[in-house]
Design a protein around this motif. Structure first.
Motif, PDB file in Angstrom:
ATOM      1  N   GLU A 193       0.833  -1.196   0.000  1.00  0.00           N
ATOM      2  CA  GLU A 193       0.000   0.000   0.000  1.00  0.00           C
ATOM      3  C   GLU A 193       0.871   1.250   0.000  1.00  0.00           C
ATOM      4  O   GLU A 193       2.044   1.223   0.399  1.00  0.00           O
ATOM      5  CB  GLU A 193      -0.911   0.028   1.229  1.00  0.00           C
ATOM      6  N   SER A 194       0.264   2.347  -0.420  1.00  0.00           N
ATOM      7  CA  SER A 194       0.917   3.647  -0.326  1.00  0.00           C
ATOM      8  C   SER A 194       0.004   4.605   0.420  1.00  0.00           C
ATOM      9  O   SER A 194      -1.200   4.360   0.548  1.00  0.00           O
ATOM     10  CB  SER A 194       1.244   4.200  -1.720  1.00  0.00           C
ATOM     11  N   ALA A 195       0.591   5.675   0.920  1.00  0.00           N
ATOM     12  CA  ALA A 195      -0.192   6.689   1.623  1.00  0.00           C
ATOM     13  C   ALA A 195       0.123   8.057   1.034  1.00  0.00           C
ATOM     14  O   ALA A 195       1.164   8.266   0.410  1.00  0.00           O
ATOM     15  CB  ALA A 195       0.120   6.659   3.121  1.00  0.00           C
ATOM     16  N   LYS A 196      -0.780   8.992   1.254  1.00  0.00           N
ATOM     17  CA  LYS A 196      -0.649  10.338   0.691  1.00  0.00           C
ATOM     18  C   LYS A 196       0.584  11.052   1.236  1.00  0.00           C
ATOM     19  O   LYS A 196       0.853  11.017   2.432  1.00  0.00           O
ATOM     20  CB  LYS A 196      -1.907  11.149   0.985  1.00  0.00           C
ATOM     21  N   ALA A 197       1.314  11.729   0.330  1.00  0.00           N
ATOM     22  CA  ALA A 197       2.515  12.449   0.745  1.00  0.00           C
ATOM     23  C   ALA A 197       2.795  13.589  -0.235  1.00  0.00           C
ATOM     24  O   ALA A 197       3.566  13.430  -1.189  1.00  0.00           O
ATOM     25  CB  ALA A 197       3.705  11.499   0.815  1.00  0.00           C
ATOM     26  N   PRO A 198       2.180  14.753  -0.042  1.00  0.00           N
ATOM     27  CA  PRO A 198       2.452  15.887  -0.931  1.00  0.00           C
ATOM     28  C   PRO A 198       3.881  16.391  -0.761  1.00  0.00           C
ATOM     29  O   PRO A 198       4.451  16.336   0.333  1.00  0.00           O
ATOM     30  CB  PRO A 198       1.435  16.937  -0.473  1.00  0.00           C
ATOM     31  N   ALA A 199       4.466  16.880  -1.842  1.00  0.00           N
ATOM     32  CA  ALA A 199       5.851  17.372  -1.812  1.00  0.00           C
ATOM     33  C   ALA A 199       5.900  18.810  -1.320  1.00  0.00           C
ATOM     34  O   ALA A 199       5.080  19.644  -1.712  1.00  0.00           O
ATOM     35  CB  ALA A 199       6.465  17.278  -3.198  1.00  0.00           C
ATOM     36  N   MET A 200       6.871  19.111  -0.478  1.00  0.00           N
ATOM     37  CA  MET A 200       7.053  20.457   0.051  1.00  0.00           C
ATOM     38  C   MET A 200       8.328  21.122  -0.475  1.00  0.00           C
ATOM     39  O   MET A 200       8.538  22.315  -0.282  1.00  0.00           O
ATOM     40  CB  MET A 200       7.087  20.411   1.584  1.00  0.00           C
ATOM     41  N   VAL A 201       9.201  20.338  -1.093  1.00  0.00           N
ATOM     42  CA  VAL A 201      10.409  20.849  -1.747  1.00  0.00           C
ATOM     43  C   VAL A 201      10.519  20.152  -3.092  1.00  0.00           C
ATOM     44  O   VAL A 201       9.726  19.260  -3.407  1.00  0.00           O
ATOM     45  CB  VAL A 201      11.679  20.590  -0.899  1.00  0.00           C
ATOM     46  N   ARG A 202      11.513  20.529  -3.868  1.00  0.00           N
ATOM     47  CA  ARG A 202      11.717  19.853  -5.149  1.00  0.00           C
ATOM     48  C   ARG A 202      12.240  18.438  -4.888  1.00  0.00           C
ATOM     49  O   ARG A 202      13.252  18.256  -4.201  1.00  0.00           O
ATOM     50  CB  ARG A 202      12.699  20.629  -6.022  1.00  0.00           C
ATOM     51  N   ILE A 203      11.568  17.444  -5.424  1.00  0.00           N
ATOM     52  CA  ILE A 203      11.954  16.050  -5.241  1.00  0.00           C
ATOM     53  C   ILE A 203      12.609  15.556  -6.532  1.00  0.00           C
ATOM     54  O   ILE A 203      12.062  15.714  -7.625  1.00  0.00           O
ATOM     55  CB  ILE A 203      10.740  15.155  -4.904  1.00  0.00           C
ATOM     56  N   GLY A 204      13.777  14.955  -6.392  1.00  0.00           N
ATOM     57  CA  GLY A 204      14.498  14.462  -7.567  1.00  0.00           C
ATOM     58  C   GLY A 204      15.113  13.106  -7.313  1.00  0.00           C
ATOM     59  O   GLY A 204      15.232  12.656  -6.174  1.00  0.00           O
ATOM     60  N   TRP A 205      15.499  12.467  -8.397  1.00  0.00           N
ATOM     61  CA  TRP A 205      16.141  11.164  -8.254  1.00  0.00           C
ATOM     62  C   TRP A 205      17.585  11.348  -7.826  1.00  0.00           C
ATOM     63  O   TRP A 205      18.277  12.268  -8.232  1.00  0.00           O
ATOM     64  CB  TRP A 205      16.046  10.375  -9.561  1.00  0.00           C
ATOM     65  N   MET A 206      18.051  10.437  -6.999  1.00  0.00           N
ATOM     66  CA  MET A 206      19.426  10.410  -6.532  1.00  0.00           C
ATOM     67  C   MET A 206      19.932   8.987  -6.671  1.00  0.00           C
ATOM     68  O   MET A 206      19.143   8.045  -6.740  1.00  0.00           O
ATOM     69  CB  MET A 206      19.505  10.867  -5.062  1.00  0.00           C
ATOM     70  N   ARG A 207      21.209   8.822  -6.704  1.00  0.00           N
ATOM     71  CA  ARG A 207      21.851   7.521  -6.917  1.00  0.00           C
ATOM     72  C   ARG A 207      21.150   6.392  -6.150  1.00  0.00           C
ATOM     73  O   ARG A 207      21.162   6.367  -4.936  1.00  0.00           O
ATOM     74  CB  ARG A 207      23.317   7.612  -6.498  1.00  0.00           C
ATOM     75  N   SER A 208      20.522   5.499  -6.887  1.00  0.00           N
ATOM     76  CA  SER A 208      19.758   4.338  -6.411  1.00  0.00           C
ATOM     77  C   SER A 208      18.302   4.638  -6.154  1.00  0.00           C
ATOM     78  O   SER A 208      17.502   3.743  -5.935  1.00  0.00           O
ATOM     79  CB  SER A 208      20.385   3.704  -5.162  1.00  0.00           C
ATOM     80  N   VAL A 209      17.935   5.906  -6.130  1.00  0.00           N
ATOM     81  CA  VAL A 209      16.545   6.378  -6.117  1.00  0.00           C
ATOM     82  C   VAL A 209      15.741   5.680  -5.004  1.00  0.00           C
ATOM     83  O   VAL A 209      16.192   5.610  -3.875  1.00  0.00           O
ATOM     84  CB  VAL A 209      15.885   6.212  -7.515  1.00  0.00           C
TER      85      VAL A 209
END
Length: 727
Positions: free
Chosen positions: A497-513
């Motif tokens: 399952e997943s739960a709600k999580a709005p972004a508050m900063v810029r979210i980006g991929w990082m090594r291994s993500v």
């Protein structure tokens, strides 16, 4: 592969597809000038990636970015091997950003995976044409000719150099039925090759983004709002203009695109020091965005509350409720991980020169095509008017695939009608990045009387990378949750399952993500279940993976549990798992399938004065055909240190909307005195090459946590360890 004709020197062959990247090939297509002073060198360009000259010199074009990943050496060696060239005569040209090279995005550990067959074809095709040319020259059957070390050799013993054949070979049609080498005949593929750029790295002649200079170039430092997405209300430049070297101060707006600049106040100066000091002297009033209320600790608490309630069902098999109801034992755990920053050694920077409706850029970028698109979109020109030159990168880890810093340079260059270099400070890098996501996870499993796992519930909440592209996104993308949903365990009753999580900063991929957070929770929880079942962690994990099988996933490359178990067994064997260790030492293990590769690590840990010390890391990787063993070994050694840094110190926090960390002083990396011995084994394989740069990261932190538990009986569900004063 579609038919390719070898036509006139400057003709471009359109609509020819090759491999998954949608490559376009060209014959006799001049990529760069290579003429001598007298202009007598003939040239043969059988495609975009190979240029052979009449003096025997060979240029191979690399379309992916070099940032310590060894990609220029690996991709070049594939062509060179199939072509049968002398490695000492190979030179590399870096491709500019252009769709004709296929996908140039150097992310996701995909460079060799995506281009292996393509680059082999480049080399084999050229070799076959050289053999044809030699056979015509000697009037002998092609079957009597072979290529060897930059020569074509006849069975009689006579030979002719590749360069001598250029005039004839460029008149030949390109072969349609390509004959490849057998793996047993490889000279470079699968061997240990030192970097083709090692001389330039060693003598300082390698040009990184920060090294680039243009005549009359200005240096620019930009003050950005402490709160993400805030804007300038007003500013006073009086004090800044009094600093020697400062020439002007201008405002640049925020651009609301996924990779658009945050905006701010730009200080234009004659040198870097003046630009930095001028930025410090600015007096700025900000309009803070709604993100001013962002408190990362409070936000993580909210996420934790959400994962303790039913969420959005992403995957469900069997009857999880029944499994829990009938269980002999139920185990529950909650995991919390913070935001992380990329923090590459070379900060974001870019040189840009806008002249009328044209623009040329020099930058350390992982994605020159994305940068090109962002630049021409901003300028309102056409894509052919924009050139993106790719320099070496002093690290990237995913940060430099987001070209906001490149667009900043373009904006200022256009505004002042001069070439500029935008340089971020380390503080800028830490405070204004695209962050690896914060997360909270809840896990619950049931065991029967024999210690078998009968039920598995995994509920995960984290701001999605998709939020950067689609503001307002509150649930993970399918590929993000897949790292939890496609866990390779033989468990009949499973619910993700997943739960709600709005972004508050810029979210980006990082090594291994997303493997960082799901690899951590799954590996630590599996170890916890082994303890609850009173079983050895290694044997328990092998049983949890279950019988050998090919998993039925949507991916083009299916994962094989036999290969997963094999790397785990080999890592354990290399560490001599089960042997008596010195007093106060213990082993921990973790295994992860990511980027189509299989990686396991066993970590030896001790506690000295209540501080964690990692002594040895034994890592095994199965990445299919190992193109360059030296690069793979280096990548896994680097991944071990990267993973340790995240486990020990990795934590980005926000208070009142502003990032609290500043530099390496409070966003630390592993230092030399903390570094362990890293032992790497590469599994021999003839399977398709798969990822290397990222898969070694997610196993490190959970293996350390599992070893600490073995030592102390205390399990840590949150990172970093510095929060507990353990390092």
């Amino acid at each position: 592969m579609g038919e390719i004709q070898n036509i006139s020197r400057r003709t471009f062959i359109k609509n020819v597809g090759l491999a998954s990247g949608g490559l376009i090939l060209a014959c006799n297509y001049t990529l760069f000038s290579n003429e001598t002073e007298d202009g007598n060198i003939a040239e043969f360009n059988p495609n975009l990636f190979v240029q052979l000259n009449s003096d025997g010199s060979l240029f191979i074009v690399c379309s992916r970015s070099e940032m310590g990943n060894g990609v220029r050496t690996s991709m070049t060696s594939i062509v060179a091997d199939e072509m049968e060239v002398d490695w000492k005569r190979v030179k590399v040209k870096q491709a500019v950003g252009d769709a004709k090279y296929g996908d140039q995005n150097t992310d996701g550990s995909r460079s060799v995976t995506d281009f292996y067959e393509t680059m082999r074809t480049m080399g084999a095709m050229t070799r076959m044409m050289l053999i044809t040319a030699a056979a015509k020259t000697w009037q002998v059957p092609e079957s009597e000719c072979t290529a060897q070390n930059h020569f074509i050799i006849h069975t009689s013993g006579k030979k002719i150099g590749f360069g001598e054949l250029v005039d004839l070979v460029k008149t030949l049609p390109v072969p349609t039925n390509i004959t490849y080498k057998k793996p047993k005949d490889f000279k470079y593929i699968g061997k240990t090759l030192k970097s083709i750029d090692v001389k330039e790295f060693s003598n300082g002649s390698a040009i990184y983004g920060l090294d680039k200079r243009l005549p009359n170039m200005k240096v620019v430092a930009i003050a950005r709002c402490p709160v993400t997405f805030g804007t300038v209300k007003s500013f006073n430049k009086t004090a800044a203009m009094k600093i020697s070297g400062v020439e002007d101060v201008i405002e640049i707006p925020r651009i609301e695109r996924p990779f658009g600049p945050l905006g701010g106040v730009a200080v234009i100066a004659s040198n870097t020091w003046a630009a930095f000091k001028g930025k410090e002297a600015l007096e700025i009033q900000w309009n803070y965005s709604k993100n001013e209320s962002y408190d990362s600790d409070a936000y993580r608490t909210e996420l934790t509350e959400r994962v303790h309630k039913s969420g959005k069902v992403e995957k469900e098999t069997g009857d999880i409720s029944k499994a829990f109801k009938e269980a002999a034992k139920v185990v529950e755990s909650t995991f919390q991980l913070p935001h992380l920053a990329h923090a590459p050694m070379e900060v974001p920077n870019s040189v840009a020169w806008v002249q009328g409706d044209t623009c040329e850029v020099w930058a350390p970028t992982q994605s020159p095509q994305t940068a090109r698109e962002e630049v021409f979109t901003y300028l309102g020109t056409t894509i052919d008017k924009v050139t993106i030159n790719v320099t070496f990168l002093g690290g990237g880890f995913g940060r430099k695939s987001k070209p906001d810093y490149i667009v900043e340079a373009v904006m200022v260059s256009k505004a002042i009608n001069a070439p500029v270099q935008v340089v971020w400070t380390r503080e800028d890098d830490i405070k204004h990045g695209y962050y690896h996501t914060v997360s909270s996870q809840y896990m619950k499993a049931s065991l029967d009387n024999q210690g078998n796992v009968t039920g598995w519930l995994h509920r995960s909440a984290f701001p999605s990378i998709a939020s950067t592209f689609q503001p307002g996104t509150e649930y993970p993308a399918g590929w993000e949750i897949a790292t939890a949903a496609d866990v390779p365990f033989d468990i009949k009753n499973m619910k993700i399952e997943s739960a709600k999580a709005p972004a508050m900063v810029r979210i980006g991929w990082m090594r291994s993500v997303i493997n960082i957070l799901h690899g951590f929770s799954i590996n630590v929880f599996a170890d916890e279940l082994a303890h609850a079942a009173k079983q050895d962690p290694l044997e328990f994990r092998l049983k949890l993976i279950g019988a050998d099988r090919i998993e039925d996933t949507k991916d083009p490359i299916k994962y094989n549990t036999a290969r997963l178990k094999n790397v785990l067994k080999k890592a354990a064997k290399n560490a001599n798992w089960g042997r008596p260790l010195p007093k106060g030492h213990a082993y921990g293990l973790a295994v992860q399938y990511s980027f189509y590769s299989y990686v396991a690590s066993v970590v030896e840990v001790s506690m000295i004065d209540d501080k964690v010390k990692v002594h040895n890391i034994y890592t095994v990787i199965d990445c299919g055909t190992a193109v360059n063993r030296d690069t793979i070994k280096a990548q896994l050694e680097g991944a071990a240190i990267f993973g340790m840094s995240l486990a020990y110190y990795g934590k980005i926090t926000a208070k009142d909307g502003a990032i609290e960390q500043n530099s390496y002083s409070d966003y630390r990396m592993i230092r030399m005195n903390e570094a362990p011995k890293v032992h790497v084994e590469i599994v021999d394989s003839i399977e398709k090459p798969t990822g290397v740069g990222e898969p070694g990261v997610p196993v490190i932190a959970p293996a350390i946590i599992n070893a600490i538990f073995k030592l102390t009986g205390k399990r840590y569900y949150n990172l970093p360890l510095s929060d507990y004063d353990l390092v």
